[in-house]
Write an enzyme that holds these catalytic residues in place. Structure first.
Site, PDB file in Angstrom:
ATOM      1  N   ASP A   1      73.847 -63.133  30.655  1.00  0.00           N
ATOM      2  CA  ASP A   1      74.529 -63.045  29.360  1.00  0.00           C
ATOM      3  C   ASP A   1      73.587 -63.673  28.339  1.00  0.00           C
ATOM      4  O   ASP A   1      73.420 -64.892  28.301  1.00  0.00           O
ATOM      5  CB  ASP A   1      75.861 -63.808  29.436  1.00  0.00           C
ATOM      6  CG  ASP A   1      76.588 -63.854  28.093  1.00  0.00           C
ATOM      7  OD1 ASP A   1      76.049 -63.339  27.083  1.00  0.00           O
ATOM      8  OD2 ASP A   1      77.699 -64.418  28.052  1.00  0.00           O
TER       9      ASP A   1
ATOM     10  N   TRP B   1      81.167 -69.883  28.235  1.00  0.00           N
ATOM     11  CA  TRP B   1      81.017 -68.442  28.466  1.00  0.00           C
ATOM     12  C   TRP B   1      80.768 -68.135  29.937  1.00  0.00           C
ATOM     13  O   TRP B   1      81.281 -67.146  30.457  1.00  0.00           O
ATOM     14  CB  TRP B   1      79.928 -67.862  27.574  1.00  0.00           C
ATOM     15  CG  TRP B   1      80.263 -68.038  26.124  1.00  0.00           C
ATOM     16  CD1 TRP B   1      79.566 -68.757  25.198  1.00  0.00           C
ATOM     17  CD2 TRP B   1      81.406 -67.515  25.424  1.00  0.00           C
ATOM     18  NE1 TRP B   1      80.198 -68.711  23.985  1.00  0.00           N
ATOM     19  CE2 TRP B   1      81.324 -67.962  24.098  1.00  0.00           C
ATOM     20  CE3 TRP B   1      82.484 -66.724  25.806  1.00  0.00           C
ATOM     21  CZ2 TRP B   1      82.286 -67.629  23.138  1.00  0.00           C
ATOM     22  CZ3 TRP B   1      83.450 -66.387  24.859  1.00  0.00           C
ATOM     23  CH2 TRP B   1      83.348 -66.846  23.542  1.00  0.00           C
TER      24      TRP B   1
ATOM     25  N   LYS C   1      75.163 -62.098  17.149  1.00  0.00           N
ATOM     26  CA  LYS C   1      74.425 -63.340  16.941  1.00  0.00           C
ATOM     27  C   LYS C   1      72.978 -63.068  16.528  1.00  0.00           C
ATOM     28  O   LYS C   1      72.529 -63.584  15.524  1.00  0.00           O
ATOM     29  CB  LYS C   1      74.492 -64.210  18.187  1.00  0.00           C
ATOM     30  CG  LYS C   1      75.846 -64.919  18.271  1.00  0.00           C
ATOM     31  CD  LYS C   1      76.473 -64.926  19.610  1.00  0.00           C
ATOM     32  CE  LYS C   1      77.912 -65.417  19.515  1.00  0.00           C
ATOM     33  NZ  LYS C   1      78.638 -65.258  20.772  1.00  0.00           N
TER      34      LYS C   1
HETATM   35  C1  LIG Z   1      79.657 -65.261  21.629  1.00  0.00           C
HETATM   36  C2  LIG Z   1      79.404 -65.212  23.084  1.00  0.00           C
HETATM   37  C3  LIG Z   1      80.223 -64.486  23.955  1.00  0.00           C
HETATM   38  C4  LIG Z   1      81.453 -63.773  23.508  1.00  0.00           C
HETATM   39  O1  LIG Z   1      81.109 -62.608  22.852  1.00  0.00           O
HETATM   40  P1  LIG Z   1      82.191 -61.565  22.341  1.00  0.00           P
HETATM   41  O2  LIG Z   1      81.314 -60.471  21.834  1.00  0.00           O
HETATM   42  O3  LIG Z   1      83.016 -62.245  21.298  1.00  0.00           O
HETATM   43  O4  LIG Z   1      83.006 -61.129  23.502  1.00  0.00           O
HETATM   44  C5  LIG Z   1      79.869 -64.459  25.288  1.00  0.00           C
HETATM   45  N1  LIG Z   1      78.789 -65.097  25.749  1.00  0.00           N
HETATM   46  C6  LIG Z   1      77.990 -65.813  24.938  1.00  0.00           C
HETATM   47  C7  LIG Z   1      76.800 -66.525  25.501  1.00  0.00           C
HETATM   48  C8  LIG Z   1      78.271 -65.894  23.577  1.00  0.00           C
HETATM   49  O5  LIG Z   1      77.472 -66.609  22.776  1.00  0.00           O
END
Ligand SMILES: *Cc1c(COP(=O)(O)O)cnc(C)c1O
Length: 366
Positions: free
Chosen positions: A177, A107, A201
């Site tokens: 993030d 990511w 999540k």
């Molecule tokens: C799942 C995830 C993403 C991607 O998220 P989307 O909502 O599918 O764009 C980005 N960063 C992290 C750390 C993730 O776990």
């Protein structure tokens, strides 16, 4: 119509992921008639009072859980965390400036790739040479004080590593993030310039992304940006400029309320650490049959990644665990092996079932 007890899977999916049963039951109870309105939240106007109350409750709950005051705005946006990979530099990276990124997994690599299309974005750290099996040790990251912001990924969902501290970036705004570990442990979010997280999540269902931004940074958003990409405009309209993902936000309101009622993030952290410890202990006590991917002090409490002695055994593990009601254990294709995602909503009983399965599987295979 006969009442039927739902058969709930032991859900270890990485995302979208488990949602607390109490939240789902509340959604179910309110689905046809939300608080006497005669309709579901998904059917009502986002301009009407009942929805507005839901929207503002979701914001207030997030602020309560994350210790936020009036210096930060909480936004609800579409497009997932991935859209933020572009929106962050579009909004807060000035044309003459540069930003620094710590690269600790898939990511973070995605984030810097988008950043490079939009401006001067530099890598301050990378764990790529060791297959992203660790995050930088506390105190070792050096951030250029002239950087416009410093970006990192607090939990590396795919590799199963996690920062167990907040990096010190000095005066440089911290951007994180937090898609896969937000709300899993106490956090003083007021230290951050910007936090973003796809909800699917740890906050709610897919379809909404939470963006928390320090209000002084909103001045960086150029008026020339397309409206839907502009944090300042989103903040000015309380994320109601256009139709928000209202039902997803409603579920975020319910989930955050549930977390507050359960004792908040300190209570969640205790349970989450205990759950993670059970699986790591099973790995460490297996005499080498199970091998963790992450080095010990970088181990994630949210995503436990591990390998078996052969790919054949790994495939068998996935198949047989699924047959036993343990769902979503296959590792991400870029790492292979197994991954147990054990977010807030995954109960201890599911973890106990996994640990028992691991023991039985090793006995049968080893
Ligand atoms: C799942 C995830 C993403 C991607 O998220 P989307 O909502 O599918 O764009 C980005 N960063 C992290 C750390 C993730 O776990």
């Amino acid at each position: 119509m006969a009442m039927r007890m739902a058969r709930r899977a032991h859900n270890f999916s990485a995302g979208p992921a488990a949602i607390p049963l109490e939240v789902l039951e509340k959604v179910q109870a309110e689905l046809l008639d939300y608080k006497g309105t005669g309709m579901s939240v998904m059917e009502m106007s986002h301009r009407d009072k009942p929805y507005e109350a839901v929207h503002n409750e979701a914001i207030a709950n997030l602020k309560t859980l994350l210790q936020l005051g009036d210096d930060h705005a909480v936004l609800f946006m579409g497009g997932g965390a991935r859209t933020q990979f572009a929106l962050v530099p579009m909004n807060i990276l000035p044309r003459q400036g540069f930003a620094e990124y710590a690269i600790t997994g898939v990511w973070a690599e995605g984030a810097i790739k988008e950043g490079k299309k939009l401006g001067d974005v530099r890598e301050t750290f990378s764990s790529a040479a060791s297959k992203h099996n660790h995050v930088p040790k506390q105190g070792t990251l050096v951030v250029d004080p002239k950087a416009a912001y410093f970006h990192y990924t607090s939990n590396n969902t795919i590799y199963g590593t996690q920062y167990h501290y907040v990096p010190d970036s000095g005066q440089v705004p911290l951007v994180c993030d937090m898609s896969s570990d937000i709300l899993s442990t106490p956090l003083d979010a007021s230290k951050f310039g910007l936090i973003y997280a796809g909800a699917q999540k740890n906050i709610g269902p897919s379809g909404v992304t939470v963006v928390i931004v320090r209000k002084d940074l909103l001045a960086r958003s150029d008026k020339a940006l397309p409206e839907m990409f502009n944090y300042a405009l989103m903040a000015e309209h309380n994320s109601l400029f256009n139709t928000p993902p209202s039902f997803a936000i409603y579920m975020c309101a319910l989930t955050t309320k549930y977390l507050i009622d359960k004792g908040g993030l300190a209570a969640m952290a205790k349970v989450n650490e205990a759950k993670a410890k059970k699986i790591y202990d099973a790995i460490d006590g297996s005499g080498g049959f199970y091998r963790g991917h992450a080095v010990a002090d970088s181990r994630s409490f949210m995503n436990v990644t591990f390998r078996l002695p052969s790919e054949e055994l790994e495939n068998r593990f996935v198949k047989e665990s699924a047959a036993a009601g343990l769902v979503g254990l296959k590792g991400h294709r870029s790492v292979g092996g197994l991954r147990a995602s054990i977010y807030n909503a995954v109960p201890v009983t599911a973890v106990d079932a996994l640990v028992a399965f691991m023991r039985d599987f090793q006995k049968a295979a080893g």
